[in-house]
Design an enzyme around this catalytic site. Sequence first.
Site, PDB file in Angstrom:
ATOM      1  N   GLY A 191       0.974  -1.539   0.329  1.00  0.00           N
ATOM      2  CA  GLY A 191       0.355   0.019   0.269  1.00  0.00           C
ATOM      3  C   GLY A 191       1.024   1.295  -0.195  1.00  0.00           C
TER       4      GLY A 191
ATOM      5  N   GLN B 128       2.851  10.520   0.744  1.00  0.00           N
ATOM      6  CA  GLN B 128       4.352   9.465   0.764  1.00  0.00           C
ATOM      7  C   GLN B 128       5.413   9.826  -0.300  1.00  0.00           C
ATOM      8  OE1 GLN B 128       2.771   5.236   2.202  1.00  0.00           O
ATOM      9  NE2 GLN B 128       4.197   5.429   3.340  1.00  0.00           N
TER      10      GLN B 128
ATOM     11  N   CYS C 235       5.934   0.251   8.045  1.00  0.00           N
ATOM     12  CA  CYS C 235       5.664   1.346   6.658  1.00  0.00           C
ATOM     13  C   CYS C 235       7.335   1.604   5.467  1.00  0.00           C
ATOM     14  CB  CYS C 235       5.029   2.182   7.649  1.00  0.00           C
ATOM     15  SG  CYS C 235       4.722   4.243   6.409  1.00  0.00           S
ATOM     16  N   LEU C 236       6.643   1.787   4.399  1.00  0.00           N
ATOM     17  CA  LEU C 236       7.456   2.312   3.615  1.00  0.00           C
ATOM     18  C   LEU C 236       8.243   3.283   3.785  1.00  0.00           C
ATOM     19  CD1 LEU C 236       5.680   1.220  -0.235  1.00  0.00           C
ATOM     20  CD2 LEU C 236       7.489   0.245   1.503  1.00  0.00           C
TER      21      LEU C 236
ATOM     22  N   HIS D  98      -4.283   1.401   8.116  1.00  0.00           N
ATOM     23  CA  HIS D  98      -2.954   2.210   7.641  1.00  0.00           C
ATOM     24  C   HIS D  98      -2.552   3.164   6.435  1.00  0.00           C
ATOM     25  CE1 HIS D  98       1.498   1.572   8.150  1.00  0.00           C
ATOM     26  NE2 HIS D  98       1.406   1.996   6.719  1.00  0.00           N
ATOM     27  N   GLU D  99      -3.303   3.169   5.622  1.00  0.00           N
ATOM     28  CA  GLU D  99      -3.401   3.934   4.326  1.00  0.00           C
ATOM     29  C   GLU D  99      -4.148   5.521   4.734  1.00  0.00           C
ATOM     30  OE1 GLU D  99      -0.677   4.189   2.533  1.00  0.00           O
ATOM     31  OE2 GLU D  99      -0.291   1.793   3.242  1.00  0.00           O
TER      32      GLU D  99
ATOM     33  N   HIS E   9      -2.808   7.815   7.002  1.00  0.00           N
ATOM     34  CA  HIS E   9      -1.506   8.288   6.000  1.00  0.00           C
ATOM     35  C   HIS E   9      -2.341   9.807   5.090  1.00  0.00           C
ATOM     36  CE1 HIS E   9       2.201   6.598   6.345  1.00  0.00           C
ATOM     37  NE2 HIS E   9       2.009   5.271   5.755  1.00  0.00           N
TER      38      HIS E   9
HETATM   39 NI    NI Z   1       2.630   3.065   5.212  1.00  0.00          NI
END
Ligand code: NI
Length: 177
Positions: free
Chosen positions: A50, A55, A97-98, A139-140, A143
Site C-alpha cells: 500500500g 508518502q 511502512c515504506l 493504515h493508508e 496517512h
Molecule cells: Ni505506511
Amino acid sequence: MNDVPLLPILLHPDPILRAKARPVAEGDADLVRALAPRMLATMYKAPGIGLAAPQVGEKLRLVVIDLQPDDTPSPMVLVNPEIVAASEERAVREEGCLSIPGQYADVERPARVKVRWRELDGTRREMEADDLLATCLQHEIDHLDGVMFTDRLGPLKRNMLIKKFLKEQKLKSREAM
Ligand code: NI
C-alpha cells in the site's frame, strides 16, 4: 508498467507525512491519472502492499493498494477513500511502512471496516474489508490525515521503534559517504 518513472518515497520525519491531505477535486483528474500508475510502480518496486500520495510528496487523498493474492497483481486505486463504519471487534496485526522502512510492530485496529471511495473514472465504490485488507486500508487512510502506524503504538514502543529507525538511517547515510 516497466517504463513508468518511480517516485521517491518520503521518510519519517518528513513534515509532509504529517500534513492533512486535501480531497481530490475534478481539476486534479489529469494529475491523479498520471500519479496513480507511478505510485503503483513505486509500491511494487519497494516492495509494499500500500502507498498513500503524501508518502510521495502529494498532499492528496489518493491511495494505491495491491495485496497480490497468489502473486497475481490486483491493483486498487482509491480516490478520496473514507472509512464509513468500523467493527467494535478489534484485531492485532504486524504493520510496517515504506516511510519507516525496516521497522515492524503489532498494531491494534478495528477488525473490519466499510470503506467508500471513487475510482479514477469517478465511479463510486464501497466495500467491507477484513483481515489484511482492513488493516491496509486503515493504515493508508491514516496517512491521508498525517497519521503514521507508530502513532497507534504505546509511547514506550513508539519511542523505541523511532529511535531504532533514526539510528539505522544515520548508519546508512554514514555508509553512503
Ligand atoms: Ni505506511
